[in-house]
Design an enzyme around this catalytic site. Structure first.
Site, PDB file in Angstrom:
ATOM      1  N   GLN A 132      -3.058   1.373  11.024  1.00 54.65           N
ATOM      2  CA  GLN A 132      -4.371   1.778  11.512  1.00 54.65           C
ATOM      3  C   GLN A 132      -5.392   1.629  10.392  1.00 54.65           C
ATOM      4  O   GLN A 132      -5.041   1.510   9.222  1.00 54.65           O
ATOM      5  CB  GLN A 132      -4.354   3.198  12.064  1.00 54.65           C
ATOM      6  CG  GLN A 132      -4.170   4.319  11.070  1.00 54.65           C
ATOM      7  CD  GLN A 132      -4.056   5.679  11.782  1.00 54.65           C
ATOM      8  OE1 GLN A 132      -3.536   5.783  12.896  1.00 54.65           O
ATOM      9  NE2 GLN A 132      -4.542   6.723  11.138  1.00 54.65           N
ATOM     10  N   VAL A 133      -6.682   1.619  10.792  1.00 54.54           N
ATOM     11  CA  VAL A 133      -7.756   1.292   9.853  1.00 54.54           C
ATOM     12  C   VAL A 133      -8.748   2.442   9.773  1.00 54.54           C
ATOM     13  O   VAL A 133      -9.140   3.019  10.793  1.00 54.54           O
ATOM     14  CB  VAL A 133      -8.486  -0.006  10.288  1.00 54.54           C
ATOM     15  CG1 VAL A 133      -9.632  -0.324   9.341  1.00 54.54           C
ATOM     16  CG2 VAL A 133      -7.502  -1.178  10.345  1.00 54.54           C
ATOM     17  N   ASP A 282      -3.548 -15.357  15.375  1.00 52.22           N
ATOM     18  CA  ASP A 282      -3.645 -14.154  16.213  1.00 52.22           C
ATOM     19  C   ASP A 282      -5.105 -13.949  16.629  1.00 52.22           C
ATOM     20  O   ASP A 282      -5.660 -12.863  16.481  1.00 52.22           O
ATOM     21  CB  ASP A 282      -3.115 -12.939  15.448  1.00 52.22           C
ATOM     22  CG  ASP A 282      -2.774 -11.772  16.372  1.00 52.22           C
ATOM     23  OD1 ASP A 282      -2.640 -12.015  17.589  1.00 52.22           O
ATOM     24  OD2 ASP A 282      -2.641 -10.639  15.887  1.00 52.22           O
TER      25      ASP A 282
END
Length: 517
Positions: A132-133, A282
């Site tokens: 997560q960021v 991606d």
């Protein structure tokens, strides 16, 4: 015990969603089909098999979701209905506690969070199955994004991978069709893919390479990596500010030229593939934004570099020739390229492969060019490859997945996008560069250091041979002959190259333009 309970939960999930019926129904033996009907009694299995498989993977957790996402790209192995459903899988993972993120960062750097960042936003801005960021500010005032690996992720992955490998062995031993699916190889490929994503230093190096490659193109912005703050489980990068590319109405209201944006996305992709041989693999809408800042208005912002694809010079030439042969409807050339590449068994008949490729591609070419989907053509080819036991290369699977993403994204921005017309000038220029003087000079420049070492040694080897022929071993003779051949090739290249390019370059390029395009 935890592995036993996890295994029992997987078995319960398989039974709940009827995946046992899905597997058993693929066998042709009568007693197995009878068993399939027996185990289906009393269960509601009316939902399509692809939908049941997708829901089962989502209930098993983020690792199995990732596995499904990877498998959705293997259309050479899966039926179309299952591959389409798996492509819908999304990481619906709630964020983990911010206190855990802080603890991971402090452990990585060996000091309190307030000595690393002047500010740190406790609320994550993005959360996925791997990391997560959070937004933060460095002591010097630079705004950054901090990517933190999920806690205990490696332990959870190892447990699930061990179970996957065990189940893959069962499937492979169950039938010949199970062997054809190569479940052990698929799980091994997934193992490598996951462990690559778990190393954030590797992702940072991918981003740095792409940023360096894209410098000067002025079409895409890639965040700078701050190496002093990058660790295997924490990555700190430049904070990028943009609008998600899926918010098309907001971009139109801001005055972004959507047709130009679509064309530039295709240009970026083909530049990364054919010029650099190193591409972002991606590129779904969640990883792409558009800048609205005045100095960079309308430029792409690329994020998340855990998955990249690489292509060799041979791969690039093979792909370019395939694209050109497709649009010339030269199916014999496509078949020959597959055989020349060594990806088709040696006993494959060229005419049968040509007929299969024609049946696969011809329906698309009765439509206007803007309605032709290169991604779907590749998808159909992968499905055809199952019949001919074509060895699908992992880098080409990534390319097909990325091409589908780019094509879908481009047509969301501009429904009339003609992918071929946009890509044609780039492919034309690239193909001409492969046979032009610039390519020759580049090859000579690359080989110059080797020749600089070889040429001075030739007189010594020759003198040794003349003065002491009896002492010359077979190895010395072979070395002398090899060096002489390389020198002869160099001299021939220089002579023929000088003559040929002076007299025939313009004519050759003209012929190529006419014959290819």
């Amino acid at each position: 015990m935890s592995r036993l309970f996890r295994g029992l939960f997987i078995v319960w999930t398989v039974l709940r969603y009827g995946l046992d019926e899905l597997v058993l129904s693929s066998f042709e033996k009568p007693w197995i089909r009878l068993l399939t009907r027996v185990v289906s009694v009393g269960r509601n299995l009316k939902a399509p098999r692809g939908e049941r498989l997708r829901e089962a993977l989502e209930s098993l957790g983020p690792i199995f979701v990732k596995f499904g996402q990877v498998m959705s790209t293997r259309r050479d192995l899966l039926p179309p209905d299952i591959a389409d459903e798996l492509a819908r899988l999304q990481d619906r993972v709630p964020p983990f506690e911010s206190s855990l993120a802080v603890a991971i960062i402090e452990k990585a750097f060996g000091k309190p969070i307030d000595r690393i960042f002047s500010t740190f936003d406790q609320t994550p801005v993005a959360s996925a199955s791997i990391a997560q960021v959070h937004f933060a500010t460095l002591p010097d005032g630079r705004e950054v994004a901090v990517k933190v690996l999920r806690p205990s992720m490696k332990i959870a992955i190892e447990k699930d991978l061990a179970l996957m490998k065990m189940m893959a062995g069962w499937v492979e031993n169950a039938s010949s069709d199970g062997k054809r699916l190569k479940p052990r190889e698929v799980v091994a490929e997934f193992d490598k893919y996951l462990h690559d994503e778990l190393d954030l230093l590797r992702e940072a190096s991918n981003a740095a390479q792409l940023r360096r490659n894209m410098e000067g193109l002025n079409l895409v912005m890639i965040p700078e990596m701050y190496w002093d703050y990058c660790m295997p489980d924490v990555m700190v990068m430049q904070r990028m500010k943009g609008v998600p590319i899926s918010h098309t109405q907001r971009l139109r209201d801001a005055g972004v030229d959507m047709q130009r944006l679509a064309r530039e996305g295709v240009t970026i992709f083909f530049t990364q593939v054919f010029r650099d041989g190193f591409f972002h693999a991606d590129m779904h809408p969640g990883n792409i934004q558009v800048s609205l800042a005045p100095e960079t208005f309308g430029r792409y912002i690329s994020l998340d570099f855990g998955i990249v694809g690489t292509l060799t010079e041979v791969d690039k030439e093979y792909l370019a020739q395939n694209f050109i042969a497709f649009f010339r409807r030269d199916y014999k050339r496509v078949a020959d390229l597959h055989i020349e590449s060594g990806w088709v068994p040696a006993n494959t008949r060229s005419d049968e492969l040509e007929a299969a490729i024609r049946a696969c591609c011809e329906p698309y070419f009765d439509r206007p060019l803007k309605e032709i989907s290169l991604g779907l053509v590749l998808m159909r080819l992968f499905q055809t490859s199952r019949r001919f036991h074509v060895e699908i290369q992992p880098q080409l699977v990534l390319l097909q997945k990325t091409l589908l993403n780019i094509e879908g994204l481009g047509r969301d921005l501009d429904p009339d996008l003609d992918l071929w017309s946009t890509a044609k000038p780039f492919l034309e220029k690239w193909m001409l560069e492969q046979v032009g003087p610039e390519k020759l000079l580049a090859q000579l420049k690359a080989e110059a250091p080797a020749y600089a070492k070889i040429l001075p040694g030739l007189p010594r080897l020759l003198a040794r041979y003349l003065n002491s022929p009896g002492l010359l071993t077979r190895r010395d003779l072979e070395q002398l002959m090899a060096e002489q051949k390389r020198t002869n090739k160099l001299l021939q290249s220089l002579i023929y190259g000088g003559m040929g390019f002076v007299l025939g370059l313009l004519a050759m390029q003209l012929v190529m333009r006419v014959s290819i395009f």
